[in-house]
Design a protein around this motif. Structure first.
Motif, PDB file in Angstrom:
ATOM      1  N   UNK A 120       7.650  -5.992  16.689  1.00  0.00           N
ATOM      2  CA  UNK A 120       8.770  -5.091  16.967  1.00  0.00           C
ATOM      3  C   UNK A 120       9.557  -4.771  15.702  1.00  0.00           C
ATOM      4  N   UNK A 121       9.673  -5.760  14.786  1.00  0.00           N
ATOM      5  CA  UNK A 121      10.468  -5.561  13.571  1.00  0.00           C
ATOM      6  C   UNK A 121       9.608  -5.163  12.375  1.00  0.00           C
ATOM      7  N   UNK A 122       8.277  -5.191  12.557  1.00  0.00           N
ATOM      8  CA  UNK A 122       7.403  -4.899  11.434  1.00  0.00           C
ATOM      9  C   UNK A 122       7.617  -3.493  10.883  1.00  0.00           C
ATOM     10  N   UNK A 150       1.622   4.618   6.954  1.00  0.00           N
ATOM     11  CA  UNK A 150       1.223   5.809   6.192  1.00  0.00           C
ATOM     12  C   UNK A 150       2.230   6.214   5.128  1.00  0.00           C
ATOM     13  N   UNK A 151       3.506   6.258   5.479  1.00  0.00           N
ATOM     14  CA  UNK A 151       4.510   6.724   4.522  1.00  0.00           C
ATOM     15  C   UNK A 151       4.632   5.781   3.328  1.00  0.00           C
ATOM     16  N   UNK A 152       4.487   4.482   3.576  1.00  0.00           N
ATOM     17  CA  UNK A 152       4.574   3.505   2.496  1.00  0.00           C
ATOM     18  C   UNK A 152       3.293   3.466   1.687  1.00  0.00           C
ATOM     19  N   UNK A 153       2.181   3.697   2.361  1.00  0.00           N
ATOM     20  CA  UNK A 153       0.893   3.685   1.680  1.00  0.00           C
ATOM     21  C   UNK A 153       0.887   4.633   0.488  1.00  0.00           C
ATOM     22  N   UNK A 154       1.462   5.803   0.669  1.00  0.00           N
ATOM     23  CA  UNK A 154       1.483   6.790  -0.404  1.00  0.00           C
ATOM     24  C   UNK A 154       2.296   6.309  -1.599  1.00  0.00           C
ATOM     25  N   UNK A 175      -1.055  -4.651   5.638  1.00  0.00           N
ATOM     26  CA  UNK A 175      -0.126  -4.092   6.617  1.00  0.00           C
ATOM     27  C   UNK A 175       0.689  -2.957   6.005  1.00  0.00           C
ATOM     28  N   UNK A 176       1.029  -3.084   4.740  1.00  0.00           N
ATOM     29  CA  UNK A 176       1.755  -2.015   4.065  1.00  0.00           C
ATOM     30  C   UNK A 176       0.888  -0.767   3.951  1.00  0.00           C
ATOM     31  N   UNK A 233       9.183 -13.605   4.210  1.00  0.00           N
ATOM     32  CA  UNK A 233      10.262 -12.741   4.658  1.00  0.00           C
ATOM     33  C   UNK A 233       9.775 -11.436   5.253  1.00  0.00           C
ATOM     34  N   UNK A 234       8.580 -10.992   4.838  1.00  0.00           N
ATOM     35  CA  UNK A 234       8.052  -9.722   5.332  1.00  0.00           C
ATOM     36  C   UNK A 234       7.153  -9.889   6.549  1.00  0.00           C
TER      37      UNK A 234
END
Length: 421
Positions: free
Chosen positions: A252-254, A294-298, A289-290, A246-247
């Motif tokens: 474009x949608x990533x 950058x924002x998700x990495x934190x 990929x996550x 699902x991920x």
């Protein structure tokens, strides 16, 4: 409360021999090597965090065949034993992860209360009424009136979505009054049919327009968590299995997917009185990929070296099933545990697996580890060990009733165990 879970050991071993995959039920019987991990999760989330009404996200990471599904299902069995509501959602490519309402619909139709084997919102609502009534000290008409009072008062609860509280209240009252038309409409609305004009009219609410569907989906999920707590259950565990499907979307949608994961995490920080744990099973490439976002990495990286989940830091967002295990030792443990369970269930009057059977499975484990020293070797070992046990395990002289139970139909070979819920 105690319920009886009937498990057919031959069905379970046959399923694992054919697929190598975790059975739908009974995974806690076969858990190997993660006892400390599950106990820490139980205490930290199902006890401490849920008591505070806190919510959290976790990501179970591993390649195909590393045991992610088994891990999730074992965790679900623990959650049920801790009076938690669960939902397992296969996050396949057919589920549009970027649409919050779609995700909510998948959860709502698969949600399962701990005191029932049925799924869906009707099962959850009926279990809520049963649980509330069971907690009232007196019975009879007094308990009936108190349960009705709780259902009426629910409409005034401070849910993330006030409309959700009102519809849940009306549906619960309809169930108490055997008003099937209203109850059916309420269940459909609570399972996500919020754009249907007839259903909205029946319930006296405004239908949800497409431009508000995503916001509604997120708030509805949070409200469902609050409903579970309001009914006296400890909390909710949602497991998104096969989440790498699902991920995994086009480029474009990533970014949109990563933004949603980040937004969900941020929303959990602000949510109160919910008591929920949402777990995603993903492959290492999705984790990478996550980490590139950058924002998700934190949000998902460990606090620092030595603070990973298997270092003992239970709050770490990532549970990495690879890289910290001795493959050969794990496979030997898997073979021995499968043999123990098989002998205990099929031939309980014996002394367990004989030395020769144990030696055969140990040799098998070392052979698999040598030829396939990856996390995927777990699935290969499970398949081979289960097939061997079905072919060479206890026969008629080992069964307590003198019958060869492997030849019986499943309904005649049920193995029963008690499960605290």
């Amino acid at each position: 409360m105690t319920s009886s879970m009937k498990l057919d050991v031959y069905d379970i071993f046959g399923h694992m021999a054919a697929t190598g995959q975790a059975p739908p039920e009974g995974c806690s019987l076969f858990g190997v090597g993660y006892d400390d991990a599950f106990e820490r999760l139980r205490v930290e989330y199902f006890s401490r965090a849920f008591k505070r009404g806190a919510t959290a996200q976790k990501f179970v990471v591993g390649p195909f065949g590393s045991g992610k599904t088994h891990f999730l299902r074992h965790l679900q069995e623990i959650a049920r034993n801790e009076s938690c509501v669960i939902a397992e959602v296969p996050l396949t490519k057919q589920v549009d992860f970027t649409r919050s309402l779609v995700r909510y619909q998948e959860v709502a139709t698969r949600v399962q209360p701990p005191i029932s084997k049925r799924s869906g919102m009707r099962a959850l609502l009926e279990a809520c009424l049963e649980n509330v009534r069971a907690k009232i000290a007196v019975g009879g008409s007094v308990a009936d009136a108190a349960t009705r009072g709780w259902a009426e008062a629910l409409a005034r609860e401070d849910f993330a979505l006030s409309m959700y509280a009102r519809v849940a209240s009306r549906t619960l009252l309809a169930l108490l009054e055997s008003d099937e038309e209203t109850a059916d409409a309420g269940v459909q609305w609570l399972e996500g049919s919020v754009a249907d004009t007839a259903i909205a009219k029946r319930l006296g609410v405004t239908k949800v327009v497409s431009t508000r569907a995503d916001l509604h989906g997120q708030q509805a999920l949070h409200s469902m968590f609050q409903l579970v707590r309001a009914a006296g259950f400890r909390g909710t565990l949602v497991c998104f299995d096969e989440a790498e499907q699902g991920l995994t979307v086009d480029r474009k949608r990533q970014e949109r997917v990563m933004q949603i994961l980040q937004a969900d995490s941020n929303a959990f920080d602000l949510l109160t009185g919910a008591g929920a744990l949402v777990v995603y099973a993903i492959t290492p490439d999705v984790e990478r990929r996550m980490m590139d976002f950058a924002a998700l990495q934190q949000r998902i990286m460990d606090p620092g070296p030595g603070f990973g989940f298997f270092d003992g830091f239970t709050l770490a967002p990532v549970i990495d099933l690879t890289g910290h295990r001795d493959v050969s030792r794990d496979l030997v443990s898997i073979g021995r545990q499968l043999a123990r369970v098989y002998w205990e269930r099929v031939a309980p009057n014996t002394d367990g697996p004989p030395a020769e059977a144990q030696r055969q499975l140990d040799d098998m484990a070392r052979e698999v580890a040598e030829n396939n020293p990856t996390a995927g070797s777990r699935r290969e070992m499970v398949k081979r060990a289960c097939a061997w046990l079905l072919m060479h395990g206890p026969s008629e002289q080992d069964s307590p009733d003198g019958k060869d139970r492997r030849s019986l139909r499943p309904t005649e070979a049920l193995i029963e165990r008690e499960v605290e819920v």
